[in-house]
Motif scaffolding. Structure first.
Motif, PDB file in Angstrom:
ATOM      1  N   GLY A  32      45.645  45.329  27.813  1.00  0.00           N
ATOM      2  CA  GLY A  32      44.181  45.051  28.479  1.00  0.00           C
ATOM      3  C   GLY A  32      44.277  43.610  28.878  1.00  0.00           C
ATOM      4  O   GLY A  32      43.748  43.174  29.919  1.00  0.00           O
ATOM      5  N   ILE A  33      44.683  42.625  27.737  1.00  0.00           N
ATOM      6  CA  ILE A  33      44.455  41.217  28.053  1.00  0.00           C
ATOM      7  C   ILE A  33      45.383  40.760  29.466  1.00  0.00           C
ATOM      8  O   ILE A  33      45.320  40.152  30.360  1.00  0.00           O
ATOM      9  CB  ILE A  33      44.760  40.260  26.944  1.00  0.00           C
ATOM     10  CG1 ILE A  33      43.818  40.605  25.919  1.00  0.00           C
ATOM     11  CG2 ILE A  33      45.058  38.973  27.219  1.00  0.00           C
ATOM     12  CD1 ILE A  33      44.140  40.165  24.586  1.00  0.00           C
ATOM     13  N   LEU A  34      46.703  41.375  29.397  1.00  0.00           N
ATOM     14  CA  LEU A  34      47.725  41.063  30.305  1.00  0.00           C
ATOM     15  C   LEU A  34      47.263  41.815  31.788  1.00  0.00           C
ATOM     16  O   LEU A  34      47.295  41.221  32.916  1.00  0.00           O
ATOM     17  CB  LEU A  34      49.138  41.914  30.063  1.00  0.00           C
ATOM     18  CG  LEU A  34      49.780  41.059  28.892  1.00  0.00           C
ATOM     19  CD1 LEU A  34      50.962  41.902  28.699  1.00  0.00           C
ATOM     20  CD2 LEU A  34      50.279  39.718  29.219  1.00  0.00           C
ATOM     21  N   ALA A  35      46.565  43.013  31.683  1.00  0.00           N
ATOM     22  CA  ALA A  35      46.001  43.460  33.147  1.00  0.00           C
ATOM     23  C   ALA A  35      44.641  42.637  33.322  1.00  0.00           C
ATOM     24  O   ALA A  35      44.453  42.314  34.544  1.00  0.00           O
ATOM     25  CB  ALA A  35      45.355  44.848  32.594  1.00  0.00           C
ATOM     26  N   ALA A  36      44.090  41.890  32.485  1.00  0.00           N
ATOM     27  CA  ALA A  36      42.842  40.900  33.238  1.00  0.00           C
ATOM     28  C   ALA A  36      43.372  39.673  33.516  1.00  0.00           C
ATOM     29  O   ALA A  36      42.828  39.251  34.509  1.00  0.00           O
ATOM     30  CB  ALA A  36      41.842  40.734  31.714  1.00  0.00           C
ATOM     31  N   TYR A  42      47.405  39.123  41.147  1.00  0.00           N
ATOM     32  CA  TYR A  42      48.198  40.012  42.221  1.00  0.00           C
ATOM     33  C   TYR A  42      47.096  40.069  43.317  1.00  0.00           C
ATOM     34  O   TYR A  42      47.732  40.133  44.784  1.00  0.00           O
ATOM     35  CB  TYR A  42      48.227  41.337  41.537  1.00  0.00           C
ATOM     36  CG  TYR A  42      48.898  42.543  42.411  1.00  0.00           C
ATOM     37  CD1 TYR A  42      50.225  42.206  42.859  1.00  0.00           C
ATOM     38  CD2 TYR A  42      48.059  43.455  42.777  1.00  0.00           C
ATOM     39  CE1 TYR A  42      50.803  43.342  43.652  1.00  0.00           C
ATOM     40  CE2 TYR A  42      48.696  44.298  43.882  1.00  0.00           C
ATOM     41  CZ  TYR A  42      49.921  44.296  44.472  1.00  0.00           C
ATOM     42  OH  TYR A  42      50.532  45.119  45.179  1.00  0.00           O
ATOM     43  N   LYS A  43      45.922  40.209  43.359  1.00  0.00           N
ATOM     44  CA  LYS A  43      45.092  40.547  44.289  1.00  0.00           C
ATOM     45  C   LYS A  43      44.790  39.311  45.118  1.00  0.00           C
ATOM     46  O   LYS A  43      44.839  39.189  46.498  1.00  0.00           O
ATOM     47  CB  LYS A  43      43.513  40.585  43.885  1.00  0.00           C
ATOM     48  CG  LYS A  43      43.195  42.209  43.460  1.00  0.00           C
ATOM     49  CD  LYS A  43      41.864  42.402  43.008  1.00  0.00           C
ATOM     50  CE  LYS A  43      41.693  43.598  42.662  1.00  0.00           C
ATOM     51  NZ  LYS A  43      40.111  43.990  42.464  1.00  0.00           N
ATOM     52  N   ASN A  44      44.897  37.774  44.719  1.00  0.00           N
ATOM     53  CA  ASN A  44      45.251  36.782  45.237  1.00  0.00           C
ATOM     54  C   ASN A  44      46.588  36.677  46.022  1.00  0.00           C
ATOM     55  O   ASN A  44      46.742  36.068  47.254  1.00  0.00           O
ATOM     56  CB  ASN A  44      45.265  35.721  44.347  1.00  0.00           C
ATOM     57  CG  ASN A  44      44.660  34.225  44.802  1.00  0.00           C
ATOM     58  OD1 ASN A  44      44.017  34.325  45.908  1.00  0.00           O
ATOM     59  ND2 ASN A  44      44.765  33.185  44.157  1.00  0.00           N
ATOM     60  N   TYR A  45      47.628  37.039  45.609  1.00  0.00           N
ATOM     61  CA  TYR A  45      49.052  37.073  46.264  1.00  0.00           C
ATOM     62  C   TYR A  45      48.867  38.082  47.218  1.00  0.00           C
ATOM     63  O   TYR A  45      49.309  37.566  48.480  1.00  0.00           O
ATOM     64  CB  TYR A  45      49.651  37.757  44.917  1.00  0.00           C
ATOM     65  CG  TYR A  45      51.366  37.719  45.499  1.00  0.00           C
ATOM     66  CD1 TYR A  45      52.136  36.972  45.873  1.00  0.00           C
ATOM     67  CD2 TYR A  45      51.641  39.336  45.768  1.00  0.00           C
ATOM     68  CE1 TYR A  45      53.615  37.283  46.220  1.00  0.00           C
ATOM     69  CE2 TYR A  45      53.129  39.204  46.293  1.00  0.00           C
ATOM     70  CZ  TYR A  45      53.876  38.472  46.690  1.00  0.00           C
ATOM     71  OH  TYR A  45      55.275  38.729  47.058  1.00  0.00           O
TER      72      TYR A  45
END
Length: 162
Positions: A32-36, A42-45
């Motif tokens: 969960g922390i890694l996904a957050a 990723y969206k910014n990329y």
């Protein structure tokens, strides 16, 4: 010889296969922390990969508008609505580049036909609603970025500052 009164050795306890509940909870928390952290990055990329469509098209249209000016001594009609009105320029004066996926484009002239502003408005993907402009002087601006009004004198890419 073993005497019957000696107790026999007990079999060793075998541990059950699998994970304990606490191990599972720790793993879920880490994921969960890694996904957050990873999802916004990723969206910014993805956004930075979609923005060059607008930047390239705006720069290309600016060059074409300057060529139009050299031929016609104005940027279009004087009603303040249409850029590059000549029929000889019909291959590009609709301001719809081939393969445009994420932006729509528009151009307006001044009332004298001596100035223009070309706008790229995000219509899909991570750049939806972003707005970038360029004018006859090459002034670049961002008027809408990441879902909010912006007043940057540059084309914003990932942060809110130039």
């Amino acid at each position: 010889m073993i005497h019957a009164s000696f107790p026999r050795a007990l079999p060793a306890r075998t541990r059950a296969a699998g994970f304990t509940l606490i191990e599972l909870m720790i793993t879920v928390a880490i994921v969960g922390i890694l996904a957050a952290v990873a999802l916004p990055s990723y969206k910014n990329y993805i956004k930075r990969g979609q923005q060059p469509e607008a930047f390239n098209a705006l720069s290309d249209y600016r060059t074409k508008m300057e060529q139009y000016y050299q031929d016609n001594h104005n940027y279009g009609d004087t009603t303040g609505t249409t850029c590059a009105t000549g029929t000889a320029y019909s291959t590009w004066n609709g301001f719809t580049p081939n393969g445009a996926k994420y932006f729509s484009y528009a151009c307006v002239t001044s009332s004298t036909g001596q100035a223009y502003t070309i706008t790229a408005t995000g219509i899909a993907g991570q750049v939806k609603t972003d707005k970038y402009t360029i004018d006859q002087n090459g002034n670049r601006a961002t008027t809408f970025f990441k879902g909010a009004a912006a007043t940057a004198n540059c084309w914003l890419t990932s942060s809110g500052s130039c």
